[in-house]
Every structure is written in structure tokens, then in C-alpha cells.
Design an enzyme around this catalytic site. Structure first.
Site, PDB file in Angstrom:
ATOM      1  N   ASP A  37       9.600  -8.485 -14.440  1.00  0.00           N
ATOM      2  CA  ASP A  37       9.544  -9.744 -13.698  1.00  0.00           C
ATOM      3  C   ASP A  37      10.972 -10.248 -13.524  1.00  0.00           C
ATOM      4  O   ASP A  37      11.880  -9.811 -14.243  1.00  0.00           O
ATOM      5  CB  ASP A  37       8.714 -10.790 -14.460  1.00  0.00           C
ATOM      6  CG  ASP A  37       8.058 -11.811 -13.543  1.00  0.00           C
ATOM      7  OD1 ASP A  37       8.786 -12.463 -12.760  1.00  0.00           O
ATOM      8  OD2 ASP A  37       6.832 -11.972 -13.604  1.00  0.00           O
ATOM      9  N   ASN A  90       2.455  -5.708  -8.555  1.00  0.00           N
ATOM     10  CA  ASN A  90       1.843  -7.023  -8.438  1.00  0.00           C
ATOM     11  C   ASN A  90       2.827  -8.120  -8.031  1.00  0.00           C
ATOM     12  O   ASN A  90       2.406  -9.170  -7.560  1.00  0.00           O
ATOM     13  CB  ASN A  90       1.198  -7.377  -9.790  1.00  0.00           C
ATOM     14  CG  ASN A  90       0.810  -8.826  -9.893  1.00  0.00           C
ATOM     15  OD1 ASN A  90      -0.176  -9.260  -9.317  1.00  0.00           O
ATOM     16  ND2 ASN A  90       1.606  -9.597 -10.633  1.00  0.00           N
ATOM     17  N   TYR A 156       2.954 -14.044   4.864  1.00  0.00           N
ATOM     18  CA  TYR A 156       2.184 -13.533   3.731  1.00  0.00           C
ATOM     19  C   TYR A 156       1.052 -12.628   4.211  1.00  0.00           C
ATOM     20  O   TYR A 156       0.852 -11.525   3.693  1.00  0.00           O
ATOM     21  CB  TYR A 156       1.621 -14.709   2.939  1.00  0.00           C
ATOM     22  CG  TYR A 156       0.898 -14.323   1.669  1.00  0.00           C
ATOM     23  CD1 TYR A 156       1.588 -14.184   0.468  1.00  0.00           C
ATOM     24  CD2 TYR A 156      -0.477 -14.122   1.662  1.00  0.00           C
ATOM     25  CE1 TYR A 156       0.928 -13.840  -0.700  1.00  0.00           C
ATOM     26  CE2 TYR A 156      -1.149 -13.779   0.499  1.00  0.00           C
ATOM     27  CZ  TYR A 156      -0.438 -13.639  -0.682  1.00  0.00           C
ATOM     28  OH  TYR A 156      -1.105 -13.292  -1.839  1.00  0.00           O
ATOM     29  N   LYS A 160       0.601  -8.589   3.435  1.00  0.00           N
ATOM     30  CA  LYS A 160      -0.571  -8.076   2.724  1.00  0.00           C
ATOM     31  C   LYS A 160      -1.392  -7.121   3.583  1.00  0.00           C
ATOM     32  O   LYS A 160      -1.994  -6.164   3.056  1.00  0.00           O
ATOM     33  CB  LYS A 160      -1.433  -9.241   2.223  1.00  0.00           C
ATOM     34  CG  LYS A 160      -0.739 -10.108   1.175  1.00  0.00           C
ATOM     35  CD  LYS A 160      -0.341  -9.310  -0.067  1.00  0.00           C
ATOM     36  CE  LYS A 160       0.207 -10.205  -1.166  1.00  0.00           C
ATOM     37  NZ  LYS A 160       0.575  -9.461  -2.392  1.00  0.00           N
ATOM     38  N   ILE A 189      -7.242 -17.018  -6.581  1.00  0.00           N
ATOM     39  CA  ILE A 189      -7.313 -16.888  -8.032  1.00  0.00           C
ATOM     40  C   ILE A 189      -6.569 -18.050  -8.670  1.00  0.00           C
ATOM     41  O   ILE A 189      -5.546 -18.520  -8.158  1.00  0.00           O
ATOM     42  CB  ILE A 189      -6.702 -15.541  -8.479  1.00  0.00           C
ATOM     43  CG1 ILE A 189      -7.330 -14.370  -7.709  1.00  0.00           C
ATOM     44  CG2 ILE A 189      -6.873 -15.357  -9.987  1.00  0.00           C
ATOM     45  CD1 ILE A 189      -8.820 -14.207  -7.882  1.00  0.00           C
ATOM     46  N   THR A 191      -4.071 -19.236 -10.486  1.00  0.00           N
ATOM     47  CA  THR A 191      -2.774 -18.803 -11.010  1.00  0.00           C
ATOM     48  C   THR A 191      -1.705 -19.825 -10.616  1.00  0.00           C
ATOM     49  O   THR A 191      -1.928 -20.672  -9.742  1.00  0.00           O
ATOM     50  CB  THR A 191      -2.347 -17.440 -10.437  1.00  0.00           C
ATOM     51  OG1 THR A 191      -1.975 -17.611  -9.053  1.00  0.00           O
ATOM     52  CG2 THR A 191      -3.464 -16.407 -10.551  1.00  0.00           C
TER      53      THR A 191
END
Length: 252
Positions: A37, A90, A156, A160, A189, A191
Site C-alpha cells: 500500500d 486491489n 472510474y 473498471k 461496499i 469501506t
């Protein structure tokens, strides 16, 4: 009985959210995990959580827009643990929330660079490492927005969608070389990424929840379970798949 004993997994964006849950899920199944990360504190916390539960992990700081850093990430996995079996690509950002014509070039380019080019950069090094070993499995983190459009998120959505094309193409190229390549397409989700577009505000959250027939957001563990399954022997005939985990969002 763990299913990934002595195997090695790399997880980018492993410092929080889906990445952290996925790294922890791999570790619970016996894999040795390289957590990567740009968020050093978050990544090190993920490693600590894994170690506290008896797992094995190391942290490697890496920005997926930096090719040298990505190369070092994979090299560290191989030098530290001797192989690379699994990769969950990810790392991603939400990007600017604006109508298409209002995006600046820099806003557009940044979102594409992290969310699409970053996965390609990672695969460029992950695939040779897997070919040098016994093969492996790559899981790319796409989104339901890789399947449908969404207002004020054109960069985005474009990244994707492109990620699914990359996944399918690589799956074909390496199908006979021992590497399976799949994607996961989560719905919304719960997050930290949700807050980037203000979607964690109560009214906005309720509206987003209502778009899913289950009328709730997904959990990070639900997505991590999908990643682990795609890497398992139970998915041995699955490649080029975009597995949707969305509470029915795309069924409408």
C-alpha cells in the site's frame, strides 16, 4: 485444515478495506502474505493484525503508479518467500466526482493511472514470477461500475470497464501456462473509499443501499471470500470470469 499452506499471496491496497480483509483471509488459509500500500501505517497495521492471529505477513510500501516500486514488491515476495502463487490487484481510488466534461485532464489521468494502469503494471511482474514457479492465480478488483455506468464517475467507470477487458485477455493468453486470471465486481461496499464521494452521509448512504435489492451495503469480508474462492482449487476451471458480488445491484 487450511487450503493455502506454504503458498504466497500479494495484495495491493492492503492497508484498509477490501485489501485488508483479503490479506487477512489469505493468511487464515495458511498463505504467507505480502501486504502492499502507499499507506504505510495502514499496511503495517494489517500485518500486525495477521501476525496477532498467528499468520505470516510482511509489508512493502508501493505505489502502483511507480513501476520500480511494483517490481520491487514482486521481487520482495519471491526473495522473502521463494515464490508467488496468488495476487489480488486491489489498489484503487474513487477519483473526482464530476460530470465528464468538467473533469480536468489530471483528474482523469490520475484515476485511470491508478485503477487501470496500476493493475497492468502489477500483472507485468506478477505473471513472470508465477511462470517461474508452479503457475498461479491473479484476481483483479473491478466493480459493478465495470459493468454499468454511474453518474459523475466517468473516469472510474472507464478504468473498471477496461480492467475487465484486461482480465479476459490475460486469461486467454495464460490459460495453458498454469495461470488463471479473474476479476471481482463488488457492489457498494462499506469501506473508507465510500467517504471520498460523500456517500457515507446518512441520506446518501440510504440512497445507495436502496439500489441493491438486498437493501444494504456489502461487507469487506464478503468480497474477500470471493477472492479466496477464485484462488482455490474449487475454481480450477474458472478463468476470465468477472464474479459479481453486489447484492443484486446489476440484476435490475
Amino acid at each position: 485444515m487450511v487450503q493455502f499452506e506454504n503458498e504466497v499471496a500479494v495484495v495491493t491496497g492492503g492497508g484498509s478495506g477490501i485489501g485488508r480483509a483479503t490479506a487477512e483471509a489469505f493468511a487464515r488459509e495458511g498463505a504467507r502474505v505480502v501486504v502492499s500500500d502507499v499507506d504505510v501505517e495502514g499496511g503495517e497495521e494489517t500485518v500486525s493484525r495477521i501476525e496477532e492471529n498467528g499468520g505470516v505477513a510482511i509489508f512493502v510500501e508501493a505505489d502502483v503508479t511507480d513501476e520500480d516500486a511494483v517490481a520491487a514488491m514482486v521481487e520482495t515476495a519471491v526473495s522473502e518467500y521463494g515464490r508467488l502463487d496468488f495476487a489480488c490487484n486491489n489498489a484503487g481510488i474513487g477519483g473526482a466526482q464530476k460530470p465528464t466534461a468538467d473533469l480536468s485532464f489530471d483528474e482523469w489521468e490520475r484515476t485511470i493511472d491508478v485503477n487501470l494502469h496500476g493493475v497492468w503494471r502489477s500483472m507485468r511482474y506478477e505473471i513472470p514470477a508465477m511462470l517461474d514457479g508452479d503457475g498461479g492465480v491473479i484476481v483483479n478488483m473491478s466493480s459493478i461500475l465495470g459493468r454499468v455506468g454511474f453518474e459523475n464517475a466517468s473516469a472510474y467507470v472507464t478504468a473498471k470497464h477496461g480492467l475487465l477487458g484486461l482480465t479476459k485477455t490475460a486469461a486467454i493468453e495464460y490459460a495453458q501456462k498454469g495461470i488463471r486470471v479473474n476479476a471481482v465486481c463488488p457492489g457498494f461496499i462499506d469501506t473508507p473509499l465510500l467517504s471520498e464521494g460523500g456517500l457515507d452521509e446518512p441520506e446518501a448512504r440510504t440512497g445507495i443501499e436502496s439500489l441493491h435489492p438486498m437493501n444494504r451495503l456489502g461487507s469487506v469480508d464478503e468480497v474477500a471470500s470471493a477472492v479466496v474462492w477464485l484462488c482455490s482449487d474449487g475454481a480450477s476451471f474458472t478463468t476470465g470470469e468477472a464474479l459479481t458480488v453486489d447484492g443484486g445491484y446489476t440484476s435490475r
